[in-house]
Design a protein around this motif. Sequence first.
Motif, short mmCIF file in Angstrom:
data_model
loop_
_atom_site.label_atom_id
_atom_site.label_comp_id
_atom_site.label_asym_id
_atom_site.label_seq_id
_atom_site.Cartn_x
_atom_site.Cartn_y
_atom_site.Cartn_z
N GLU A 2 -3.73 -33.21 -23.40
CA GLU A 2 -3.00 -32.59 -21.75
C GLU A 2 -2.83 -33.66 -21.15
O GLU A 2 -2.52 -32.80 -19.84
N ASN A 3 -3.10 -34.63 -21.10
CA ASN A 3 -3.07 -35.35 -20.30
C ASN A 3 -1.74 -35.11 -19.62
O ASN A 3 -0.67 -35.41 -19.26
N THR A 4 -0.93 -35.15 -21.01
CA THR A 4 0.44 -35.61 -21.19
C THR A 4 0.93 -34.22 -20.37
O THR A 4 1.97 -34.22 -19.95
N ILE A 26 8.28 -35.81 -17.58
CA ILE A 26 9.26 -36.50 -18.12
C ILE A 26 10.75 -36.39 -16.59
O ILE A 26 10.99 -35.03 -17.32
N ASP A 27 11.30 -37.23 -16.20
CA ASP A 27 12.14 -37.19 -15.66
C ASP A 27 12.48 -35.31 -14.94
O ASP A 27 13.00 -34.94 -14.66
N ASP A 28 11.13 -35.69 -13.72
CA ASP A 28 11.25 -34.35 -13.28
C ASP A 28 10.99 -33.66 -13.90
O ASP A 28 11.01 -31.97 -13.37
N GLN A 29 10.34 -32.87 -15.18
CA GLN A 29 10.30 -31.84 -15.70
C GLN A 29 8.98 -32.00 -16.48
O GLN A 29 8.14 -33.36 -16.55
N TRP A 30 8.40 -30.73 -16.03
CA TRP A 30 6.56 -30.97 -16.99
C TRP A 30 7.17 -31.11 -18.99
O TRP A 30 8.17 -30.64 -19.29
N THR A 31 6.69 -32.13 -19.30
CA THR A 31 7.02 -32.65 -20.97
C THR A 31 6.60 -32.02 -22.22
O THR A 31 7.81 -32.06 -22.60
N ALA A 32 6.15 -30.82 -21.98
CA ALA A 32 6.93 -29.37 -22.45
C ALA A 32 8.05 -28.82 -22.88
O ALA A 32 8.83 -28.20 -23.79
N ASP A 33 8.42 -28.58 -21.49
CA ASP A 33 9.61 -28.07 -20.86
C ASP A 33 11.26 -29.05 -21.17
O ASP A 33 11.87 -28.68 -21.56
N TYR A 34 10.35 -30.24 -20.88
CA TYR A 34 11.25 -31.56 -21.21
C TYR A 34 12.21 -31.48 -23.19
O TYR A 34 12.81 -31.51 -24.00
N LEU A 35 10.59 -31.51 -23.88
CA LEU A 35 10.92 -31.39 -25.18
C LEU A 35 11.66 -29.91 -26.01
O LEU A 35 12.44 -30.72 -26.50
N LYS A 41 15.26 -30.23 -23.53
CA LYS A 41 16.37 -31.48 -23.76
C LYS A 41 16.55 -31.79 -25.66
O LYS A 41 17.67 -32.08 -25.80
N LYS A 42 15.40 -31.53 -25.49
CA LYS A 42 15.74 -32.04 -27.35
C LYS A 42 15.61 -30.50 -28.69
O LYS A 42 15.60 -31.19 -29.51
N SER A 43 15.42 -29.72 -27.47
CA SER A 43 14.76 -28.30 -29.30
C SER A 43 13.85 -28.96 -29.83
O SER A 43 13.39 -27.79 -30.54
N ILE A 44 12.70 -29.67 -28.75
CA ILE A 44 11.15 -29.79 -30.03
C ILE A 44 10.54 -28.63 -29.42
O ILE A 44 10.80 -28.85 -28.27
N VAL A 45 9.80 -27.99 -30.38
CA VAL A 45 8.65 -27.18 -30.12
C VAL A 45 7.42 -28.21 -29.74
O VAL A 45 6.74 -28.99 -30.35
N PRO A 46 6.64 -27.33 -28.75
CA PRO A 46 5.80 -28.87 -27.54
C PRO A 46 4.41 -27.70 -28.33
O PRO A 46 3.92 -26.83 -28.27
N PHE A 47 3.54 -28.37 -28.81
CA PHE A 47 1.84 -28.21 -29.03
C PHE A 47 0.90 -28.55 -28.47
O PHE A 47 1.34 -29.78 -27.93
N LEU A 48 0.11 -28.58 -27.73
CA LEU A 48 -1.01 -29.10 -27.09
C LEU A 48 -2.34 -28.94 -28.30
O LEU A 48 -2.66 -28.03 -28.87
N LYS A 49 -2.95 -30.34 -27.33
CA LYS A 49 -4.09 -31.03 -29.15
C LYS A 49 -5.39 -29.95 -28.07
O LYS A 49 -5.71 -30.38 -26.90
#
Length: 300
Positions: A80-82, A87-96, A99-107
């Motif tokens: 949750e804290n992450t 990261i570089d002015d983008q929310w971590t999930a958006d950056y993933l 920028k990376k086409s990596i799907v974000p999940f949350l614990k």
Amino acid sequence: MKNRERYIAQLNRMHSGKGFIAALDQSGGSTPKALAQYGVQESSYTNEEEMYTLVHEMRTRIIKSPAFDREYILGAILFENTMNRKIDDQWTADYLWEKKSIVPFLKVDKGLADLANGVQLMKPISNLDELLTQAIERNVFGTKMRSVIKEANAKGISEVVEQQFTVGLQIFEKGLIPIIEPEVDIYSVDKEESEEILKKEILKQLSSLSKDVKVMLKLSIPTKNDFYSELMSNPNVLRVVALSGGYAQEEANHKLAQNHGLIASFSRALSEGLTVGQSDDDFNTKLGKSIKGIYVASIA
């Protein structure tokens, strides 16, 4: 419409993409250990906020590394804290994703309850609805929650699976894909027997779902190879992923490679050998080697 398109693209990637999931979700209790493994001692921070800033720097370094690439990595699980940092002015999930086409999940779990009936259920997740709303606002695709099975106790295992699916359904109805994680302790003396009971209970829960419901399963690498292939072919199951569970990276990869269709969702085994003092070149080389090894085991 954009978010619907994103969701469909992420759904397809998780269902049929080649690669594995990076688990970057150590939370309050396990963060000091993760930082110590990375070479950051407890004397380096004086409070929780400083600790989380340091762990975010570590995760940012991993995520921004050229080795952390969509060719090998399908998704990443965040704490949750992450999720609530940038990261570089983008929310971590958006950056993933962007920028990376990596799907974000949350614990989403709040840790484990005390041992009873040979298992540790999840503690109640008091603010779950609020957390899921926030996850949707942050463009997260799915969630993860962990319980632990210590012994082959039919009553305990049934309770674990029932709790996981009850909460999982609530998560799915909110618009997110739940990763259901009933971990069997790899050091359990009756691990194989626990896995027999676990599979039966999971199949029972899956049979009660309506056909539109999708879940993912995160399980310990089974004692018997290809033991979970029946779960992989179930229409309600988007993907079955494996945790490293305390195995060192080499052993985890070796065991994983013998289970066709099972892909990694490793945490400790992924960050093994990474330290704060490494030069970027050394860090990226080490991470790249780990990622390629885990990828090869995942596509076996």
